[in-house]
Design a protein around this motif. Structure first.
Motif, PDB file in Angstrom:
ATOM      1  N   TRP A   1      40.728  21.440   9.096  1.00  0.00           N
ATOM      2  CA  TRP A   1      39.778  21.248   8.000  1.00  0.00           C
ATOM      3  C   TRP A   1      38.399  21.782   8.389  1.00  0.00           C
ATOM      4  N   TYR A   2      37.964  21.468   9.609  1.00  0.00           N
ATOM      5  CA  TYR A   2      36.656  21.910  10.092  1.00  0.00           C
ATOM      6  C   TYR A   2      36.588  23.435  10.150  1.00  0.00           C
ATOM      7  N   ALA A   3      37.640  24.059  10.652  1.00  0.00           N
ATOM      8  CA  ALA A   3      37.647  25.511  10.754  1.00  0.00           C
ATOM      9  C   ALA A   3      37.587  26.169   9.376  1.00  0.00           C
ATOM     10  N   GLU A   4      38.373  25.639   8.436  1.00  0.00           N
ATOM     11  CA  GLU A   4      38.482  26.271   7.123  1.00  0.00           C
ATOM     12  C   GLU A   4      37.319  25.942   6.193  1.00  0.00           C
ATOM     13  N   ARG A   5      36.765  24.727   6.299  1.00  0.00           N
ATOM     14  CA  ARG A   5      35.746  24.271   5.343  1.00  0.00           C
ATOM     15  C   ARG A   5      34.327  24.311   5.897  1.00  0.00           C
ATOM     16  N   ARG A   6      34.192  24.373   7.239  1.00  0.00           N
ATOM     17  CA  ARG A   6      32.854  24.301   7.815  1.00  0.00           C
ATOM     18  C   ARG A   6      32.488  25.524   8.646  1.00  0.00           C
ATOM     19  N   LEU A   7      33.431  26.143   9.328  1.00  0.00           N
ATOM     20  CA  LEU A   7      33.095  27.297  10.166  1.00  0.00           C
ATOM     21  C   LEU A   7      33.285  28.622   9.426  1.00  0.00           C
ATOM     22  N   LEU A   8      34.469  28.869   8.927  1.00  0.00           N
ATOM     23  CA  LEU A   8      34.772  30.165   8.336  1.00  0.00           C
ATOM     24  C   LEU A   8      33.872  30.544   7.159  1.00  0.00           C
ATOM     25  N   PRO A   9      33.568  29.615   6.217  1.00  0.00           N
ATOM     26  CA  PRO A   9      32.726  30.038   5.079  1.00  0.00           C
ATOM     27  C   PRO A   9      31.346  30.531   5.492  1.00  0.00           C
ATOM     28  N   TYR A  10      30.739  29.890   6.503  1.00  0.00           N
ATOM     29  CA  TYR A  10      29.374  30.259   6.885  1.00  0.00           C
ATOM     30  C   TYR A  10      29.367  31.445   7.846  1.00  0.00           C
ATOM     31  N   LEU A  11      30.479  31.637   8.570  1.00  0.00           N
ATOM     32  CA  LEU A  11      30.611  32.864   9.342  1.00  0.00           C
ATOM     33  C   LEU A  11      30.697  34.060   8.402  1.00  0.00           C
ATOM     34  N   ARG A  12      31.412  33.921   7.289  1.00  0.00           N
ATOM     35  CA  ARG A  12      31.519  35.015   6.320  1.00  0.00           C
ATOM     36  C   ARG A  12      30.164  35.360   5.713  1.00  0.00           C
ATOM     37  N   ILE A  13      29.344  34.328   5.458  1.00  0.00           N
ATOM     38  CA  ILE A  13      28.042  34.587   4.843  1.00  0.00           C
ATOM     39  C   ILE A  13      27.045  35.133   5.862  1.00  0.00           C
ATOM     40  N   GLY A  14      27.079  34.607   7.084  1.00  0.00           N
ATOM     41  CA  GLY A  14      26.046  34.936   8.068  1.00  0.00           C
ATOM     42  C   GLY A  14      26.436  35.969   9.099  1.00  0.00           C
ATOM     43  N   HIS A  15      27.600  36.591   8.949  1.00  0.00           N
ATOM     44  CA  HIS A  15      28.089  37.499   9.996  1.00  0.00           C
ATOM     45  C   HIS A  15      27.157  38.683  10.236  1.00  0.00           C
ATOM     46  N   GLN A  16      26.346  39.062   9.237  1.00  0.00           N
ATOM     47  CA  GLN A  16      25.477  40.236   9.419  1.00  0.00           C
ATOM     48  C   GLN A  16      24.412  40.002  10.478  1.00  0.00           C
ATOM     49  N   HIS A  17      24.190  38.757  10.869  1.00  0.00           N
ATOM     50  CA  HIS A  17      23.210  38.449  11.912  1.00  0.00           C
ATOM     51  C   HIS A  17      23.836  38.451  13.309  1.00  0.00           C
ATOM     52  N   LEU A  18      25.143  38.744  13.393  1.00  0.00           N
ATOM     53  CA  LEU A  18      25.857  38.764  14.665  1.00  0.00           C
ATOM     54  C   LEU A  18      26.432  40.152  14.901  1.00  0.00           C
ATOM     55  N   ASP A  19      26.623  40.500  16.171  1.00  0.00           N
ATOM     56  CA  ASP A  19      27.320  41.754  16.430  1.00  0.00           C
ATOM     57  C   ASP A  19      28.832  41.504  16.384  1.00  0.00           C
ATOM     58  N   PRO A  20      29.646  42.559  16.331  1.00  0.00           N
ATOM     59  CA  PRO A  20      31.094  42.365  16.172  1.00  0.00           C
ATOM     60  C   PRO A  20      31.720  41.475  17.248  1.00  0.00           C
ATOM     61  N   ALA A  21      31.263  41.590  18.490  1.00  0.00           N
ATOM     62  CA  ALA A  21      31.828  40.761  19.558  1.00  0.00           C
ATOM     63  C   ALA A  21      31.504  39.285  19.331  1.00  0.00           C
ATOM     64  N   GLU A  22      30.328  39.000  18.798  1.00  0.00           N
ATOM     65  CA  GLU A  22      29.943  37.606  18.532  1.00  0.00           C
ATOM     66  C   GLU A  22      30.727  37.036  17.358  1.00  0.00           C
ATOM     67  N   VAL A  23      30.997  37.867  16.357  1.00  0.00           N
ATOM     68  CA  VAL A  23      31.852  37.427  15.252  1.00  0.00           C
ATOM     69  C   VAL A  23      33.243  37.092  15.791  1.00  0.00           C
ATOM     70  N   ARG A  24      33.780  37.954  16.657  1.00  0.00           N
ATOM     71  CA  ARG A  24      35.110  37.702  17.226  1.00  0.00           C
ATOM     72  C   ARG A  24      35.127  36.435  18.065  1.00  0.00           C
ATOM     73  N   LEU A  25      34.011  36.121  18.717  1.00  0.00           N
ATOM     74  CA  LEU A  25      33.918  34.901  19.512  1.00  0.00           C
ATOM     75  C   LEU A  25      34.112  33.667  18.633  1.00  0.00           C
ATOM     76  N   VAL A  26      33.437  33.618  17.498  1.00  0.00           N
ATOM     77  CA  VAL A  26      33.596  32.480  16.591  1.00  0.00           C
ATOM     78  C   VAL A  26      34.991  32.473  15.984  1.00  0.00           C
ATOM     79  N   GLU A  27      35.507  33.659  15.669  1.00  0.00           N
ATOM     80  CA  GLU A  27      36.870  33.742  15.143  1.00  0.00           C
ATOM     81  C   GLU A  27      37.890  33.239  16.162  1.00  0.00           C
ATOM     82  N   LYS A  28      37.638  33.451  17.446  1.00  0.00           N
ATOM     83  CA  LYS A  28      38.533  32.939  18.488  1.00  0.00           C
ATOM     84  C   LYS A  28      38.552  31.417  18.481  1.00  0.00           C
ATOM     85  N   ILE A  29      37.381  30.802  18.268  1.00  0.00           N
ATOM     86  CA  ILE A  29      37.328  29.341  18.176  1.00  0.00           C
ATOM     87  C   ILE A  29      38.121  28.860  16.970  1.00  0.00           C
TER      88      ILE A  29
END
Length: 277
Positions: free
Chosen positions: A134-162
């Motif tokens: 629930w936390y991954a789908e409702r709290r992490l992924l939505p805001y990673l999708r909105i804020g990913h432009q402030h991260l480089d690709p490796a940092e996006v992959r880091l959060v995706e790994k979590i």
């Protein structure tokens, strides 16, 4: 506002503006000091705030939650909480009351209203999933999708790994708890010998989330709060190691709200969450 409160307003002091609203202190004709938040178009936000405060305070005689005096499409009114320096006793009392609030579990993760954190929508869809999913789908992924432009690709992959490893990182299963959801130190006011919660992003979630949020931006009385908390309800083994995992959501929200200044803190928390797992 007078019609909403059933009394006239004698004076209004403008305090500041924050997000989409302005903050004020007012004095009513019957001598009551009140706190007023107002905006031209924040009906869903104010409705969610009022619902959250009332839900957190329900079914208990001693709740650490501010009372909602009135709410409509343009305004929410709470009692004015005269600030007071916190004491050890007040911090421990708040810890006990927070633990009691958390112990009133809910049937599902989420909430029965559309949520907001600041003025950003918060997905409160109810679910019987394990908390980690629930936390991954409702709290992490939505805001990673909105804020990913402030991260480089490796940092996006880091959060995706979590997100992909969430079941291994989430710790022991616990029942959904009534949590504040945005419990940084600015949303904990000290007044009349106790701590009082305001501005929730309330939902049924994981109780460690509130404690991790208290630690995120610092709280001088956190140790005393934790003493009161753990003497009331113990915490699961390894909870301190999971603090960075719970801090990822508020850091992603801050990335969305304020941009790249929170990038380093997010990456540090993500790396720490993976190491702990």
């Amino acid at each position: 506002m007078s019609d909403l409160l059933g009394t006239s307003i004698e004076t209004v002091v403008d305090l500041c503006a924050r997000h989409s609203w302005t903050l004020h202190r007012a004095l009513t004709s019957d001598g009551q000091q009140i706190f007023v938040k107002t905006a031209a178009d924040c009906a869903p936000v104010f409705a969610a705030e009022a619902a959250g405060l009332r839900w957190l305070a329900a079914e208990t005689e001693s709740s650490p939650v501010a009372e909602v005096l009135a709410v409509d499409d343009r305004i929410i009114v709470l009692p004015w909480l005269a600030p007071q320096a916190p004491t050890v006793d007040a911090a421990r009392r708040f810890g006990r009351e927070l633990a009691t609030m958390h112990s009133r579990s809910a049937e599902f993760f989420g909430a029965g209203w559309n949520g907001y954190i600041a003025d950003i929508p918060l997905d409160n869809t109810r679910s019987g999933q394990r908390w980690g999913q629930w936390y991954a789908e409702r709290r992490l992924l939505p805001y990673l999708r909105i804020g990913h432009q402030h991260l480089d690709p490796a940092e996006v992959r880091l959060v995706e790994k979590i997100i992909a490893s969430i079941d291994a990182l989430a710790g022991p299963e616990e029942p959904p708890a009534r949590i504040h959801g945005d419990l940084w130190s600015g949303n904990l006011l000290w007044s009349a010998g106790r701590g009082v919660l305001i501005d929730p992003a309330a939902h049924a979630g994981h109780r460690e989330t509130d404690l991790a949020m208290l630690a995120l931006f610092g709280n001088d009385h956190l140790d005393n709060i934790l003493d009161g908390y753990t003497e009331t309800v113990p915490l699961a083994e390894g909870w301190r190691a999971r603090i960075p995992l719970h801090q990822l959501h508020p850091l992603l929200v801050h990335l969305v709200l304020f941009g790249g200044r929170y990038r380093r803190a997010l990456v540090r928390a993500a790396n720490a969450a993976l190491r702990a797992g």
